[in-house]
Design an enzyme around this catalytic site. Sequence first.
Site, PDB file in Angstrom:
ATOM      1  CG  ASP A   1       8.498  10.991   2.772  1.00 47.28           C
ATOM      2  OD1 ASP A   1       7.266  10.892   2.864  1.00 47.28           O
ATOM      3  OD2 ASP A   1       9.253  10.008   2.710  1.00 47.28           O
TER       4      ASP A   1
ATOM      5  CE1 TYR B   1      10.139   3.276   3.979  1.00 43.96           C
ATOM      6  CE2 TYR B   1      11.169   3.654   1.858  1.00 43.96           C
ATOM      7  CZ  TYR B   1      10.410   2.860   2.703  1.00 43.96           C
ATOM      8  OH  TYR B   1       9.930   1.663   2.241  1.00 43.96           O
TER       9      TYR B   1
ATOM     10  NE  ARG C   1       6.729   4.547 -20.982  1.00 39.52           N
ATOM     11  CZ  ARG C   1       7.171   5.433 -21.874  1.00 39.52           C
ATOM     12  NH1 ARG C   1       7.481   6.665 -21.503  1.00 39.52           N
ATOM     13  NH2 ARG C   1       7.309   5.097 -23.139  1.00 39.52           N
TER      14      ARG C   1
END
Length: 394
Positions: free
Chosen positions: A184, A112, A59
């Site tokens: 983005d 988005y 992780r």
Amino acid sequence: MDNSKKLGFNSLLIHAGAIDDQYGSATVPIYQTSTFGFPNVDEGAKCFAGESDGYIYTRIGNPTISALEKQVAILENGFGAIATASGMGAVSTIYMALLQSGDHMISTNAVYGPSRGIMESFFAKFGVESSYISTSNPENIVKAIKPNTKVLYIETPTNPTMELTDIKACARIAKEHNLVLVVDNTFSSPYLQRPIDLGADIVFHSLTKFINGHADIVGGIIITKNEELYKKVRPAMVNLGCNMDPHQAYLVIRGLKTLAIRVERAQENAIKVADYLENHPKIAWVKYPGLKSHPQYNLAQEQMHGPGAMISFELKGGLPAGKVLMNNVKLAMLAVSLGGVETLIQHPASMTHSKLSKEAREKANITDGLVRFAVGIEDVEDIIADLDQALAKI
Ligand SMILES: *Cc1c(COP(=O)(O)O)cnc(C)c1O
């Protein structure tokens, strides 16, 4: 590779992610493990203190994932990268790292859908404010800035309206008002647009799209321009637990190698498809940055290395005609997503942007009849023939 920054983009796609593997493997091995053993307690302590590069727990970090992160950071000319389980994992991580109660974020109105959804449904609960405006006119951004504005979050070209935002102008505004500029870059990929070179602070991708390119994984990645931002963002991903899986990273590394040739081919097809659509009597309008009719054609020439493979258009018969088209295409798949080798068609008002109110969609120019077309790498004659037979049914 120490000299990797000197190589050309295509060479970096093949070589920048290389790692030292004891057997000389030509590809990055999949380290499918959750945890890593320490040789002794002192080494373990050094890993936790950040004094050693050793791995601790997947992780937090993993060699396969690190190879991908290193490679994408080089491609975007950033300091470092943070891979995530999905593009939305990247969005959540960025919001979590940069915003706190009382802060305000300015974003593109046709962003988005879920990037806006998570902010308005969840971060708003924790007292984060946000405004959605047309960022294609930089003056609108300046007007929307408030004393508590901390982040300017843009998407260019936007999904699905194909409007552009001037990244350099945003970088100037962000600098002047002390905002973090986040871009983005999913629609362009680093092959066509490198926002850090234009002044962005943070760039992110849904790896699901062009970078992986084969419609077989979801993934995301965040690239920061400097170490300070990297150190601020990485712990948010680790603690949120939206890390990538090593096998997922392996597939992305494999897909990434052909990014340039895939994007080139899809773009070559898209230029022809956009031209075909623009000249078709049943089409009302086509929005594609490679067409001279695009209102920001010049900006596209300046800040992008090519117009990409995404097209939006509307039929003269509006939504009913669009439905006939979408129900009759055979080669193009009626599906969301984009940036893969296959051609996809979808209807934002009922699919990707259905969670937005009709009013919010109208403000963002997402008309009910807008059709989004993601051009793949098939033979362009077949893509056009498919559209042609479907349009004939209207
Ligand atoms: C798909 C997409 C996302 C979200 O990515 P996921 O991998 O689906 O979570 C974010 N931004 C844009 C522009 C996208 O197309």
